[in-house]
Design an enzyme around this catalytic site. Structure first.
Site, PDB file in Angstrom:
ATOM      1  N   LYS A  31      42.510   5.538  69.522  1.00 28.91           N
ATOM      2  CA  LYS A  31      42.853   5.195  68.136  1.00 28.91           C
ATOM      3  C   LYS A  31      42.283   3.824  67.760  1.00 28.91           C
ATOM      4  O   LYS A  31      42.563   2.819  68.395  1.00 28.91           O
ATOM      5  CB  LYS A  31      44.379   5.205  67.991  1.00 28.91           C
ATOM      6  CG  LYS A  31      44.883   5.019  66.579  1.00 28.91           C
ATOM      7  CD  LYS A  31      46.260   5.624  66.422  1.00 28.91           C
ATOM      8  CE  LYS A  31      46.911   5.218  65.131  1.00 28.91           C
ATOM      9  NZ  LYS A  31      48.112   6.015  64.838  1.00 28.91           N
ATOM     10  N   ARG A  45      47.253  16.464  68.844  1.00 31.86           N
ATOM     11  CA  ARG A  45      46.920  15.804  70.114  1.00 31.86           C
ATOM     12  C   ARG A  45      45.827  16.590  70.842  1.00 31.86           C
ATOM     13  O   ARG A  45      45.725  17.797  70.672  1.00 31.86           O
ATOM     14  CB  ARG A  45      48.149  15.732  71.025  1.00 31.86           C
ATOM     15  CG  ARG A  45      49.260  14.834  70.498  1.00 31.86           C
ATOM     16  CD  ARG A  45      48.920  13.364  70.674  1.00 31.86           C
ATOM     17  NE  ARG A  45      49.971  12.499  70.165  1.00 31.86           N
ATOM     18  CZ  ARG A  45      50.007  11.987  68.930  1.00 31.86           C
ATOM     19  NH1 ARG A  45      49.033  12.247  68.078  1.00 31.86           N
ATOM     20  NH2 ARG A  45      50.983  11.214  68.549  1.00 31.86           N
ATOM     21  N   ARG A 103      53.697   5.718  60.720  1.00 30.13           N
ATOM     22  CA  ARG A 103      54.473   6.844  60.201  1.00 30.13           C
ATOM     23  C   ARG A 103      55.850   6.882  60.860  1.00 30.13           C
ATOM     24  O   ARG A 103      56.040   6.382  61.963  1.00 30.13           O
ATOM     25  CB  ARG A 103      53.734   8.151  60.497  1.00 30.13           C
ATOM     26  CG  ARG A 103      52.342   8.171  59.868  1.00 30.13           C
ATOM     27  CD  ARG A 103      51.911   9.550  59.481  1.00 30.13           C
ATOM     28  NE  ARG A 103      51.723  10.450  60.622  1.00 30.13           N
ATOM     29  CZ  ARG A 103      51.433  11.736  60.483  1.00 30.13           C
ATOM     30  NH1 ARG A 103      51.303  12.259  59.279  1.00 30.13           N
ATOM     31  NH2 ARG A 103      51.255  12.496  61.541  1.00 30.13           N
TER      32      ARG A 103
HETATM   33  P1  ATP Z   1      50.512  10.950  64.495  1.00 28.75           P
HETATM   34  O1  ATP Z   1      49.447  11.643  65.263  1.00 28.75           O
HETATM   35  O2  ATP Z   1      51.724  11.746  64.269  1.00 28.75           O
HETATM   36  O3  ATP Z   1      50.023  10.281  63.264  1.00 28.75           O
HETATM   37  P2  ATP Z   1      50.651   8.452  65.852  1.00 28.75           P
HETATM   38  O4  ATP Z   1      51.554   8.084  66.971  1.00 28.75           O
HETATM   39  O5  ATP Z   1      49.189   8.340  66.066  1.00 28.75           O
HETATM   40  O6  ATP Z   1      51.072   9.899  65.449  1.00 28.75           O
HETATM   41  P3  ATP Z   1      51.992   6.790  63.876  1.00 28.75           P
HETATM   42  O7  ATP Z   1      53.336   7.105  64.346  1.00 28.75           O
HETATM   43  O8  ATP Z   1      51.739   6.866  62.426  1.00 28.75           O
HETATM   44  O9  ATP Z   1      50.887   7.649  64.512  1.00 28.75           O
HETATM   45  O10 ATP Z   1      51.484   5.372  64.324  1.00 28.75           O
HETATM   46  C1  ATP Z   1      52.195   4.454  65.000  1.00 28.75           C
HETATM   47  C2  ATP Z   1      51.699   4.448  66.418  1.00 28.75           C
HETATM   48  O11 ATP Z   1      50.428   3.834  66.474  1.00 28.75           O
HETATM   49  C3  ATP Z   1      52.570   3.602  67.313  1.00 28.75           C
HETATM   50  O12 ATP Z   1      53.615   4.359  67.829  1.00 28.75           O
HETATM   51  C4  ATP Z   1      51.596   3.128  68.395  1.00 28.75           C
HETATM   52  O13 ATP Z   1      51.471   4.103  69.394  1.00 28.75           O
HETATM   53  C5  ATP Z   1      50.279   3.070  67.664  1.00 28.75           C
HETATM   54  N1  ATP Z   1      49.876   1.713  67.269  1.00 28.75           N
HETATM   55  C6  ATP Z   1      50.624   0.701  66.787  1.00 28.75           C
HETATM   56  N2  ATP Z   1      49.871  -0.375  66.504  1.00 28.75           N
HETATM   57  C7  ATP Z   1      48.595  -0.026  66.790  1.00 28.75           C
HETATM   58  C8  ATP Z   1      47.362  -0.698  66.702  1.00 28.75           C
HETATM   59  N3  ATP Z   1      47.238  -1.928  66.213  1.00 28.75           N
HETATM   60  N4  ATP Z   1      46.281  -0.022  67.104  1.00 28.75           N
HETATM   61  C9  ATP Z   1      46.344   1.252  67.573  1.00 28.75           C
HETATM   62  N5  ATP Z   1      47.481   1.925  67.672  1.00 28.75           N
HETATM   63  C10 ATP Z   1      48.603   1.299  67.289  1.00 28.75           C
HETATM   64  C1  BTN Z   2      49.548   4.858  61.593  1.00 25.56           C
HETATM   65  O1  BTN Z   2      50.583   4.669  62.172  1.00 25.56           O
HETATM   66  O2  BTN Z   2      48.659   5.558  62.068  1.00 25.56           O
HETATM   67  C2  BTN Z   2      49.347   4.180  60.268  1.00 25.56           C
HETATM   68  C3  BTN Z   2      49.357   2.711  60.412  1.00 25.56           C
HETATM   69  C4  BTN Z   2      49.176   2.004  59.090  1.00 25.56           C
HETATM   70  C5  BTN Z   2      49.154   0.521  59.236  1.00 25.56           C
HETATM   71  C6  BTN Z   2      48.805  -0.166  57.967  1.00 25.56           C
HETATM   72  S1  BTN Z   2      48.442  -1.878  58.176  1.00 25.56           S
HETATM   73  C7  BTN Z   2      48.436  -2.127  56.456  1.00 25.56           C
HETATM   74  C8  BTN Z   2      49.574  -1.305  55.903  1.00 25.56           C
HETATM   75  N1  BTN Z   2      50.818  -2.029  55.942  1.00 25.56           N
HETATM   76  C9  BTN Z   2      51.701  -1.462  56.784  1.00 25.56           C
HETATM   77  O3  BTN Z   2      52.841  -1.910  57.023  1.00 25.56           O
HETATM   78  N2  BTN Z   2      51.187  -0.364  57.344  1.00 25.56           N
HETATM   79  C10 BTN Z   2      49.833  -0.120  56.860  1.00 25.56           C
END
Ligand code: ATP
Ligand code: BTN
Length: 321
Positions: A183, A318, A118
């Site tokens: 996560k 969170r 996101r």
């Molecule tokens: P929100 O709670 O607002 O959705 P978030 O930080 O969980 O926040 P995103 O910003 O959608 O969600 O997700 C991107 C984040 O996920 C990155 O900033 C990193 O912290 C985490 N991330 C990136 N790659 C992975 C992965 N393969 N597995 C787990 N976490 C990852």
């Molecule tokens: C999150 O940040 O929590 C969402 C992550 C979503 C990742 C998936 S991997 C398949 C698809 N292609 C992308 O570039 N993002 C989503």
């Protein structure tokens, strides 16, 4: 496919038998020099593949690789499926094709060079160990129904994981998948819709299955499915087929009856039900205890002021203190 990608994929397929292969033999198979092989192997490290070399023996994979089985995916999935081993982003791929896609079209990859989360954040997507899966869907009800949809795909994803015999996987509102407060997967719903008309949606999920331990770039606690179930080796192809199936069934149900049938299913899986959390909304922080979701998909909190419901794409939930 770009030539350098096909060379790298060829090297990986050869090494996936787990044996040593000399640079010379690999080069001969591809009609390129040993030096060129060495360069591609180095490039493979950037894809997150750990390959080492022992003088006199050649190259070997540090971990065995079980690649997705394209034939099985195409044959046994309930929708149209494409496997594109190396891609920028599976979401981007489908977003560029919404006008000539059937509902349910799926794109899968083994590696994403620009996987995204996101708000422009990065999704770490090493080669050959996790799932990166996107599905195109069209909602005739328009954008307004998209919030509920993102909860529905989360529920269906956990149920698909459970269908593989894994227990204890949970949801974090609105659409993350958690295990033991860490996560495990993220879902990103992106739209390209004309105002007033049908919404074209691309639903993407990144699910960690065999994520290597060296991902220090991830700035929050994370986990991976093969840690969840030590004695259970996950067949990635089978899990992808189950996910596609569960998503399609759930999305069709959502289109017919809305969220009604999903509230109970969500609450069973809510990682934070009955627990204190904080909601981050720009500079604002709201503290409360989670009571589940309401019929519109908002998160209900018991706060100092009583029961309050929050909804919207800019909210992050969170763990509370
Ligand atoms: P929100 O709670 O607002 O959705 P978030 O930080 O969980 O926040 P995103 O910003 O959608 O969600 O997700 C991107 C984040 O996920 C990155 O900033 C990193 O912290 C985490 N991330 C990136 N790659 C992975 C992965 N393969 N597995 C787990 N976490 C990852
Ligand atoms: C999150 O940040 O929590 C969402 C992550 C979503 C990742 C998936 S991997 C398949 C698809 N292609 C992308 O570039 N993002 C989503």
């Amino acid at each position: 496919m770009r030539k350098e990608h096909s060379v790298k994929l060829h090297i990986l397929k050869t090494l996936s038998d787990g044996e040593f292969h000399s640079g010379e033999a690999l080069g001969q198979g591809l009609g390129i020099s040993r030096a060129a092989i060495a360069k591609h192997v180095k490039g493979l490290n950037d894809w997150g593949v750990d390959i080492y070399r022992i003088q006199g023996r050649g190259y070997q994979l540090a971990q065995p690789l079980q690649l997705l089985n394209e034939y099985e995916l195409v044959k046994r999935s309930v929708t149209q499926v494409e496997l594109i081993s190396v891609i920028d982003s599976t979401n981007q791929y489908l977003l560029e094709r919404v006008n000539d896609s059937e509902k349910g079209r799926v794109c899968l990859a083994e590696y994403q060079a620009k996987g995204r989360g996101r708000r422009g954040r990065q999704w770490i997507s090493p080669f050959g160990t996790n799932l990166y899966l996107s599905m195109y869907w069209r909602l005739d009800a328009g954008m307004a129904a998209a919030m509920g949809l993102s909860l529905v795909v989360g529920i269906a994803a956990v149920e698909a994981i459970e269908s593989m015999g894994v227990r204890g996987v949970k949801l974090k509102w609105p659409n993350d998948i958690y295990y033991q407060d860490k996560k495990l997967a993220g879902i990103l719903v992106e739209m390209s819709g004309q105002a007033g008309g049908a919404a074209h949606l691309v639903i993407g999920m990144g699910l960690n299955i065999g994520m290597p331990d060296l991902q220090s770039e991830i700035d929050q606690p994370w986990t991976t499915l093969n840690q969840v179930s030590d004695d259970l080796s996950i067949d990635r192809t089978q899990l992808a087929i189950n996910l596609i199936d569960h998503w399609k069934v759930a999305l069709e149900e959502y289109e017919m009856t809305g969220l009604a049938g999903f509230v109970e299913r969500w609450n069973r899986l809510d990682n934070f039900l009955g627990r204190p959390v904080k909601l981050l909304m720009g500079p604002r922080e709201i503290h409360g205890v989670v009571q589940g979701i309401d019929h519109q998909g908002g998160v209900v909190l018991e706060t100092e002021k009583g029961l309050e419901t929050y909804i919207g794409g800019e909210i992050s939930l969170r763990k509370g203190d």
